[in-house]
Scaffold this motif. Structure first.
Motif, PDB file in Angstrom:
ATOM      1  N   ILE A  10      31.657  46.647 -45.143  1.00 33.96           N
ATOM      2  CA  ILE A  10      33.095  46.678 -45.451  1.00 33.96           C
ATOM      3  C   ILE A  10      33.866  47.136 -44.222  1.00 33.96           C
ATOM      4  CG2 ILE A  10      32.936  49.058 -46.415  1.00 33.96           C
ATOM      5  CD1 ILE A  10      35.227  48.184 -48.368  1.00 33.96           C
ATOM      6  N   LEU A  11      34.969  46.470 -43.960  1.00 30.59           N
ATOM      7  CA  LEU A  11      35.900  46.884 -42.911  1.00 30.59           C
ATOM      8  C   LEU A  11      37.114  47.496 -43.614  1.00 30.59           C
ATOM      9  CD1 LEU A  11      36.975  44.982 -39.725  1.00 30.59           C
ATOM     10  CD2 LEU A  11      38.728  45.805 -41.304  1.00 30.59           C
ATOM     11  N   ILE A  12      37.483  48.701 -43.194  1.00 27.47           N
ATOM     12  CA  ILE A  12      38.565  49.440 -43.851  1.00 27.47           C
ATOM     13  C   ILE A  12      39.631  49.802 -42.830  1.00 27.47           C
ATOM     14  CG2 ILE A  12      39.158  51.541 -45.127  1.00 27.47           C
ATOM     15  CD1 ILE A  12      36.279  51.620 -46.172  1.00 27.47           C
ATOM     16  N   THR A  13      40.856  49.307 -43.006  1.00 30.54           N
ATOM     17  CA  THR A  13      41.949  49.740 -42.127  1.00 30.54           C
ATOM     18  C   THR A  13      42.583  50.990 -42.744  1.00 30.54           C
ATOM     19  OG1 THR A  13      43.718  48.458 -43.165  1.00 30.54           O
ATOM     20  CG2 THR A  13      42.395  47.332 -41.484  1.00 30.54           C
ATOM     21  N   GLY A  14      43.137  51.847 -41.885  1.00 23.57           N
ATOM     22  CA  GLY A  14      43.599  53.140 -42.385  1.00 23.57           C
ATOM     23  C   GLY A  14      42.402  53.972 -42.808  1.00 23.57           C
ATOM     24  N   ALA A  76      36.167  41.555 -33.862  1.00 22.36           N
ATOM     25  CA  ALA A  76      35.055  41.073 -33.032  1.00 22.36           C
ATOM     26  C   ALA A  76      34.031  42.186 -32.831  1.00 22.36           C
ATOM     27  CB  ALA A  76      35.589  40.576 -31.688  1.00 22.36           C
ATOM     28  N   GLY A  77      34.507  43.397 -32.573  1.00 21.21           N
ATOM     29  CA  GLY A  77      33.608  44.534 -32.389  1.00 21.21           C
ATOM     30  C   GLY A  77      32.829  44.839 -33.659  1.00 21.21           C
ATOM     31  N   ALA A  78      33.503  44.768 -34.801  1.00 21.51           N
ATOM     32  CA  ALA A  78      32.837  45.065 -36.076  1.00 21.51           C
ATOM     33  C   ALA A  78      31.746  44.031 -36.366  1.00 21.51           C
ATOM     34  CB  ALA A  78      33.861  45.107 -37.205  1.00 21.51           C
ATOM     35  N   VAL A  79      32.041  42.773 -36.092  1.00 20.36           N
ATOM     36  CA  VAL A  79      31.038  41.720 -36.326  1.00 20.36           C
ATOM     37  C   VAL A  79      29.847  41.914 -35.394  1.00 20.36           C
ATOM     38  CG1 VAL A  79      30.595  39.237 -36.203  1.00 20.36           C
ATOM     39  CG2 VAL A  79      32.732  40.070 -37.197  1.00 20.36           C
ATOM     40  N   ARG A  84      28.051  41.118 -39.832  1.00 22.38           N
ATOM     41  CA  ARG A  84      29.055  40.308 -40.525  1.00 22.38           C
ATOM     42  C   ARG A  84      29.947  41.240 -41.339  1.00 22.38           C
ATOM     43  NH1 ARG A  84      27.300  36.260 -44.474  1.00 22.38           N
ATOM     44  NH2 ARG A  84      28.742  37.087 -46.017  1.00 22.38           N
ATOM     45  N   ILE A  85      31.017  40.711 -41.846  1.00 26.97           N
ATOM     46  CA  ILE A  85      31.907  41.528 -42.686  1.00 26.97           C
ATOM     47  C   ILE A  85      32.013  40.844 -44.044  1.00 26.97           C
ATOM     48  CG2 ILE A  85      34.206  42.523 -42.939  1.00 26.97           C
ATOM     49  CD1 ILE A  85      34.488  42.128 -39.849  1.00 26.97           C
ATOM     50  N   ASP A  86      31.525  41.528 -45.076  1.00 28.82           N
ATOM     51  CA  ASP A  86      31.582  40.953 -46.425  1.00 28.82           C
ATOM     52  C   ASP A  86      32.882  41.290 -47.147  1.00 28.82           C
ATOM     53  OD1 ASP A  86      28.732  39.908 -46.769  1.00 28.82           O
ATOM     54  OD2 ASP A  86      28.400  41.964 -46.050  1.00 28.82           O
ATOM     55  N   TYR A  87      33.362  42.519 -46.903  1.00 29.71           N
ATOM     56  CA  TYR A  87      34.545  43.008 -47.619  1.00 29.71           C
ATOM     57  C   TYR A  87      35.559  43.559 -46.630  1.00 29.71           C
ATOM     58  CZ  TYR A  87      30.717  43.383 -51.045  1.00 29.71           C
ATOM     59  OH  TYR A  87      29.622  43.155 -51.819  1.00 29.71           O
ATOM     60  N   VAL A  88      36.823  43.281 -46.877  1.00 30.68           N
ATOM     61  CA  VAL A  88      37.885  43.884 -46.075  1.00 30.68           C
ATOM     62  C   VAL A  88      38.854  44.618 -46.997  1.00 30.68           C
ATOM     63  CG1 VAL A  88      39.894  43.418 -44.611  1.00 30.68           C
ATOM     64  CG2 VAL A  88      37.703  42.307 -44.108  1.00 30.68           C
ATOM     65  N   GLY A 136      32.214  33.257 -46.896  1.00 27.61           N
ATOM     66  CA  GLY A 136      32.884  33.863 -48.046  1.00 27.61           C
ATOM     67  C   GLY A 136      32.971  35.366 -47.950  1.00 27.61           C
ATOM     68  N   GLY A 137      33.649  35.957 -48.925  1.00 25.44           N
ATOM     69  CA  GLY A 137      33.822  37.404 -48.929  1.00 25.44           C
ATOM     70  C   GLY A 137      34.902  37.803 -49.913  1.00 25.44           C
ATOM     71  N   ALA A 138      35.266  39.067 -49.853  1.00 25.85           N
ATOM     72  CA  ALA A 138      36.314  39.572 -50.733  1.00 25.85           C
ATOM     73  C   ALA A 138      37.241  40.492 -49.953  1.00 25.85           C
ATOM     74  CB  ALA A 138      35.709  40.329 -51.919  1.00 25.85           C
ATOM     75  N   ILE A 139      38.527  40.376 -50.269  1.00 17.28           N
ATOM     76  CA  ILE A 139      39.568  41.158 -49.592  1.00 17.28           C
ATOM     77  C   ILE A 139      40.373  41.898 -50.655  1.00 17.28           C
ATOM     78  CG2 ILE A 139      41.661  41.011 -48.156  1.00 17.28           C
ATOM     79  CD1 ILE A 139      40.510  38.275 -47.106  1.00 17.28           C
ATOM     80  N   VAL A 140      40.649  43.171 -50.408  1.00 22.70           N
ATOM     81  CA  VAL A 140      41.585  43.909 -51.261  1.00 22.70           C
ATOM     82  C   VAL A 140      42.736  44.386 -50.389  1.00 22.70           C
ATOM     83  CG1 VAL A 140      41.948  45.972 -52.671  1.00 22.70           C
ATOM     84  CG2 VAL A 140      39.857  44.613 -52.974  1.00 22.70           C
TER      85      VAL A 140
END
Ligand code: NAD
Length: 262
Positions: A10-14, A76-79, A84-88, A136-140
């Motif tokens: 998961i990538l989390i902003t804030g 790019a750094g997170a990947v 990979r990034i499944d959730y944002v 694919g993935g999921a974003i909130v």
């Protein structure tokens, strides 16, 4: 519920803030790798230290979401670091100043829109590009109950959160063909935390017919407006993020989940 996020990321902003941190801890506890993005690198480093005990991959990126180059670099750094990034969780946000409509400062209105609307757009776009590639993935997207019913003295914040719900509905339609779900989350009164304390103090300071000029009284007035007569916790917000990301929500997209205690 506990979800199995083992092997997911998961990538989390804030990610240095109250809700970002609670969500990071929740996902790490359920096995997910975590990428944190925030302006506040000192607080973000503290969160990363707390995440270390879960033995999941953790990466942090100093990032201003209002700058698309910063967001692209962090993605790019997170990947690179997490695979990979499944959730944002598109969560970075700013509450704005508190002022009546006829006195709302123009520069602060712009700042709220830059962070909460343009910043959310940058992250949403980067997430969509990555997930389209990866399959694919999921974003909130973090909205607010202030994006459902405009509260007094929060003109810019209400505008920005109504916009987040609109972007969520459009993005859900645009991205459905790529297996990407996009939902919004709208908490009302959440605490303890920075935003809760700040809003009781600043609503009191505005001096309007809606709230007392005493922050302690404002707290009670706000809690009395909630049918469940309490604040929601940071963990309850994180629970909702987990649900919306999970396979349990596999047919839910374009939805705004209100977390309001009634
Ligand atoms: P917080 O202030 O603790 O966290 C917000 C984080 O976003 C901070 O760490 C801050 O440094 C970061 N941030 C701000 N501008 C940024 C930028 N330009 N680039 C990168 N990072 C930036 O607040 P929180 O309560 O954790 O809020 C998180 C989200 O939840 C926000 O979008 C907020 O509007 C929303 N929300 C909060 C509540 C609440 O009561 N706490 C209720 C409804 C919605």
């Amino acid at each position: 519920a506990t979800y199995d996020f083992a092997g997911k990321t998961i990538l989390i902003t804030g990610g240095a803030g109250d809700i970002g941190k609670a969500t990071a801890l929740r996902f790490a506890a359920n096995g997910a790798g975590v990428a944190l993005l925030d302006l506040n690198e000192t607080k973000m480093a503290d969160v990363a230290r707390e995440l270390a005990e879960y033995n999941v991959p953790v990466a942090t990126f100093g990032c201003d979401v209002t700058t698309s180059e910063d967001v692209a670099k962090a993605f790019a750094g997170a990947v690179e670091q997490l695979g990979r990034i499944d959730y944002v969780f598109n969560n970075a946000g700013y509450q704005g100043l508190f002022a009546k409509t006829d006195e709302y400062p123009e520069d602060d209105f712009q700042k709220v829109i830059d962070i909460n609307v343009v910043g959310v757009f940058h992250v949403l776009k980067a997430a969509a590009q990555h997930m389209r590639e990866s399959g694919g993935g999921a974003i909130v997207n973090m909205a607010s109950y202030a994006g459902v019913v405009g509260p007094p003295n929060m003109l810019a914040y209400a505008a920005s959160k109504f916009a987040v719900i609109g972007m969520t509905q459009t993005a859900a339609k645009d991205l459905a063909p790529y297996g990407i779900r996009v939902n919004a989350l709208s908490p009302a009164l959440i605490g303890p935390g920075m935003m809760w304390t700040r809003q009781t103090e600043l609503q009191a300071a505005v001096g309007s017919q809606y709230f007392s000029s005493e922050p302690k009284v404002v707290e009670q007035q706000m809690i009395d407006s909630v049918p469940m007569r309490r604040l929601g916790s940071l963990e309850e917000v994180a629970n909702s993020v987990a649900f919306l990301m999970s396979e349990e929500a596999s047919y839910i997209t374009g939805f705004n989940l209100e977390i309001t205690g009634g």
